[in-house]
Scaffold this motif. Structure first.
Motif, PDB file in Angstrom:
ATOM      1  N   ARG A  93      -9.229  51.312  22.800  1.00  0.00           N
ATOM      2  CA  ARG A  93     -10.684  51.277  22.637  1.00  0.00           C
ATOM      3  C   ARG A  93     -11.228  49.922  23.065  1.00  0.00           C
ATOM      4  N   LEU A  94     -12.482  49.913  23.439  1.00  0.00           N
ATOM      5  CA  LEU A  94     -13.222  48.705  23.821  1.00  0.00           C
ATOM      6  C   LEU A  94     -12.807  48.129  25.169  1.00  0.00           C
ATOM      7  N   ILE A  95     -12.165  48.937  26.020  1.00  0.00           N
ATOM      8  CA  ILE A  95     -11.822  48.459  27.364  1.00  0.00           C
ATOM      9  C   ILE A  95     -12.422  49.362  28.450  1.00  0.00           C
ATOM     10  N   GLY A  96     -13.321  50.281  28.065  1.00  0.00           N
ATOM     11  CA  GLY A  96     -14.004  51.111  29.037  1.00  0.00           C
ATOM     12  C   GLY A  96     -13.459  52.510  29.227  1.00  0.00           C
ATOM     13  N   VAL A  97     -12.435  52.881  28.467  1.00  0.00           N
ATOM     14  CA  VAL A  97     -11.862  54.219  28.613  1.00  0.00           C
ATOM     15  C   VAL A  97     -12.891  55.281  28.225  1.00  0.00           C
ATOM     16  N   GLY A  98     -13.560  55.091  27.099  1.00  0.00           N
ATOM     17  CA  GLY A  98     -14.553  56.064  26.638  1.00  0.00           C
ATOM     18  C   GLY A  98     -15.664  56.251  27.650  1.00  0.00           C
ATOM     19  N   LYS A  99     -16.151  55.161  28.184  1.00  0.00           N
ATOM     20  CA  LYS A  99     -17.224  55.233  29.188  1.00  0.00           C
ATOM     21  C   LYS A  99     -16.753  56.005  30.414  1.00  0.00           C
ATOM     22  N   ALA A 100     -15.532  55.749  30.871  1.00  0.00           N
ATOM     23  CA  ALA A 100     -14.981  56.471  32.021  1.00  0.00           C
ATOM     24  C   ALA A 100     -14.853  57.961  31.719  1.00  0.00           C
ATOM     25  N   MET A 101     -14.465  58.296  30.490  1.00  0.00           N
ATOM     26  CA  MET A 101     -14.334  59.698  30.085  1.00  0.00           C
ATOM     27  C   MET A 101     -15.711  60.378  30.099  1.00  0.00           C
ATOM     28  N   VAL A 102     -16.716  59.699  29.536  1.00  0.00           N
ATOM     29  CA  VAL A 102     -18.074  60.252  29.508  1.00  0.00           C
ATOM     30  C   VAL A 102     -18.588  60.454  30.930  1.00  0.00           C
ATOM     31  N   GLU A 103     -18.420  59.458  31.780  1.00  0.00           N
ATOM     32  CA  GLU A 103     -18.912  59.562  33.159  1.00  0.00           C
ATOM     33  C   GLU A 103     -18.230  60.697  33.918  1.00  0.00           C
ATOM     34  N   ALA A 104     -16.941  60.887  33.701  1.00  0.00           N
ATOM     35  CA  ALA A 104     -16.226  61.981  34.376  1.00  0.00           C
ATOM     36  C   ALA A 104     -16.725  63.336  33.882  1.00  0.00           C
ATOM     37  N   THR A 105     -17.009  63.434  32.585  1.00  0.00           N
ATOM     38  CA  THR A 105     -17.533  64.684  32.023  1.00  0.00           C
ATOM     39  C   THR A 105     -18.926  64.962  32.569  1.00  0.00           C
ATOM     40  N   GLU A 106     -19.755  63.915  32.638  1.00  0.00           N
ATOM     41  CA  GLU A 106     -21.103  64.057  33.215  1.00  0.00           C
ATOM     42  C   GLU A 106     -21.013  64.539  34.660  1.00  0.00           C
ATOM     43  N   TYR A 120     -23.613  65.587  19.998  1.00  0.00           N
ATOM     44  CA  TYR A 120     -24.118  65.106  18.720  1.00  0.00           C
ATOM     45  C   TYR A 120     -23.122  64.134  18.133  1.00  0.00           C
ATOM     46  N   THR A 121     -23.663  63.113  17.478  1.00  0.00           N
ATOM     47  CA  THR A 121     -22.840  61.993  17.041  1.00  0.00           C
ATOM     48  C   THR A 121     -23.549  61.196  15.953  1.00  0.00           C
ATOM     49  N   SER A 122     -22.777  60.390  15.258  1.00  0.00           N
ATOM     50  CA  SER A 122     -23.353  59.374  14.369  1.00  0.00           C
ATOM     51  C   SER A 122     -23.344  58.014  15.073  1.00  0.00           C
ATOM     52  N   GLU A 123     -22.696  57.945  16.235  1.00  0.00           N
ATOM     53  CA  GLU A 123     -22.554  56.688  16.988  1.00  0.00           C
ATOM     54  C   GLU A 123     -23.592  56.604  18.110  1.00  0.00           C
ATOM     55  N   THR A 124     -24.867  56.686  17.751  1.00  0.00           N
ATOM     56  CA  THR A 124     -25.917  56.745  18.767  1.00  0.00           C
ATOM     57  C   THR A 124     -25.998  55.488  19.621  1.00  0.00           C
ATOM     58  N   GLY A 125     -25.757  54.330  19.040  1.00  0.00           N
ATOM     59  CA  GLY A 125     -25.854  53.075  19.792  1.00  0.00           C
ATOM     60  C   GLY A 125     -24.922  53.050  20.986  1.00  0.00           C
ATOM     61  N   TYR A 126     -23.705  53.546  20.805  1.00  0.00           N
ATOM     62  CA  TYR A 126     -22.726  53.585  21.892  1.00  0.00           C
ATOM     63  C   TYR A 126     -23.283  54.387  23.069  1.00  0.00           C
ATOM     64  N   TYR A 127     -23.789  55.572  22.779  1.00  0.00           N
ATOM     65  CA  TYR A 127     -24.271  56.445  23.841  1.00  0.00           C
ATOM     66  C   TYR A 127     -25.579  55.944  24.448  1.00  0.00           C
ATOM     67  N   GLU A 128     -26.447  55.343  23.648  1.00  0.00           N
ATOM     68  CA  GLU A 128     -27.689  54.782  24.199  1.00  0.00           C
ATOM     69  C   GLU A 128     -27.382  53.706  25.237  1.00  0.00           C
ATOM     70  N   ARG A 129     -26.343  52.922  25.002  1.00  0.00           N
ATOM     71  CA  ARG A 129     -25.968  51.858  25.945  1.00  0.00           C
ATOM     72  C   ARG A 129     -25.512  52.416  27.290  1.00  0.00           C
ATOM     73  N   ILE A 130     -25.080  53.671  27.304  1.00  0.00           N
ATOM     74  CA  ILE A 130     -24.631  54.253  28.569  1.00  0.00           C
ATOM     75  C   ILE A 130     -25.581  55.361  29.052  1.00  0.00           C
ATOM     76  N   GLY A 131     -26.854  55.257  28.644  1.00  0.00           N
ATOM     77  CA  GLY A 131     -27.894  56.083  29.241  1.00  0.00           C
ATOM     78  C   GLY A 131     -28.296  57.364  28.532  1.00  0.00           C
ATOM     79  N   TRP A 132     -27.779  57.605  27.331  1.00  0.00           N
ATOM     80  CA  TRP A 132     -28.139  58.806  26.584  1.00  0.00           C
ATOM     81  C   TRP A 132     -29.386  58.543  25.742  1.00  0.00           C
ATOM     82  N   GLN A 133     -30.133  59.631  25.445  1.00  0.00           N
ATOM     83  CA  GLN A 133     -31.370  59.539  24.664  1.00  0.00           C
ATOM     84  C   GLN A 133     -31.269  60.410  23.415  1.00  0.00           C
TER      85      GLN A 133
END
Length: 158
Positions: A93-106, A120-133
């Motif tokens: 975690r914290l090395i960009g794996v999650g972001k890469a996973m989200v981008e590939a899914t998108e 849906y999530t409780s971690e809204t800040g994480y997703y807002e930083r990568i363009g989710w609303q």
């Protein structure tokens, strides 16, 4: 470290591992058995299905999971498709794996012609930083969770 993201259908031997990650993180508390989760993950091996499971790899080792599914909330069947079960092993975690996973899914959702993707999530800040609303705060059994969406660009034609 670079993350490589591939479809689970190309790595059927990883079904038990991905199902275990899902079971430990969500299924156990959601009342699903390991067997039910393994059965559902076997469905992701069908290359004809629009629902996809993705596996993230770092240095050749599987370290993450994400799903593109038709629906993740029974109360919101009108919203489709969904990013679900984003998981990264704690040591990666914290090395960009999650972001890469989200981008590939998108990207897969975009290639399928979808104009937006939901989660849906409780971690809204994480997703807002990568363009989710944020679009809706949930209550009841999902109190503390929020539905989010990501507009997807139309796929570019070559």
């Amino acid at each position: 470290m670079m993350t490589k993201v591939e479809l689970l259908e190309n790595h059927p031997e990883l079904v038990p591992l991905c199902a275990r990650w899902n079971y430990i993180t969500w299924g156990r508390d959601g009342g699903r058995s390991r067997e039910e989760i393994i059965d559902s993950f076997l469905g992701f091996l069908n290359s004809e299905s629009r629902q996809k499971a993705l596996v993230g790899f770092v240095s050749g080792l599987p370290v993450g999971l994400s799903l593109l599914i038709d629906n993740d909330l029974e109360t919101h069947p009108h919203l489709q498709p969904w990013l679900a079960s984003l998981y990264v092993t704690p040591e990666m975690r914290l090395i960009g794996v999650g972001k890469a996973m989200v981008e590939a899914t998108e990207k897969i959702a975009q290639q399928q012609g979808h104009q937006q993707l939901y989660l849906y999530t409780s971690e809204t800040g994480y997703y807002e930083r990568i363009g989710w609303q944020k679009i809706e705060e949930l209550d009841g059994e999902n109190a503390g969770m929020c539905i989010m969406k990501k507009p997807l660009k139309k796929p570019t034609m070559i």
